[in-house]
Design a protein around this motif. Sequence first.
Motif: not given
Length: 255
Positions: A29-31, A159-161
């Motif tokens: 996930e993006k987190k 494209n997560r941080t």
Amino acid sequence: MINSLENILEWYIESGVDETVGDIPFSLEKKAVEPQAGAPVTASSRQATTNLAQATIAARQSSRETAEKARNLDELKELVKSFDGCSLKLTATNTVFGYGSEKAKIMFIGEAPGADEDRIGKPFVGRSGQLLDKMLAAIGIKREDCFISNVLPWRPPGNRTPTDSEKAVCLPFLKKQIELVSPEYIFILGGSAANSLFDNMEPISKLRGRWLEYKTENGKIIKVLASFHPAYLLRNAGQKAKAWSDFLRLKKNIC
Ligand code: URA
């Protein structure tokens, strides 16, 4: 021991990690995987943080030593491609190494490859890259005369941080590219890349619009401008005027 491993696993699950690759866990996930500010500190989270910090320090030491071996960009590219200390590589299609003129006067630095860059294997070839091309054309600079790179050579999944540890591990590769290209100017695209290079937490709104200096490992001072990331400009067209003034500032200096 078993108990502490169980605690670590429990913490990973609580913090959204749903896969482990190599030494460093990550979430699809993006987190980010790293502990969130304000999260309650428990013995298990402290242990997991310690483990992550130790893994990061070891991987960072390894990337530094790897980067030091390179005598030119081709050697560095091969060394980065075969580096196994960052788990992002396992989910990426390509290693997106810096691209452009080895004698570039100007170097552009972004954060990390996106889906298009990962597929093609070159930096800034997607929508952000197209906007960058337009801005370069508007000030009469050809992309092929520049060198374009990123803090990370691998696309974070979905494209997560990128996490701080991923950035810390990959930074020596970027610093070595800067040293080898030895540009007169660096133009940083976005706050994340600026914060990585300068090791600070200043918002891009404060960093942009004025000349900064970056000192390479071998003591060369390079003039730096930072501005908004093209992806941010695509979402916030109202900020394009400020970015435009940053590009004009660069143009004025190099002429
Ligand atoms: N965004 C970046 O920061 N770098 C790229 O290469 C593409 C998009």
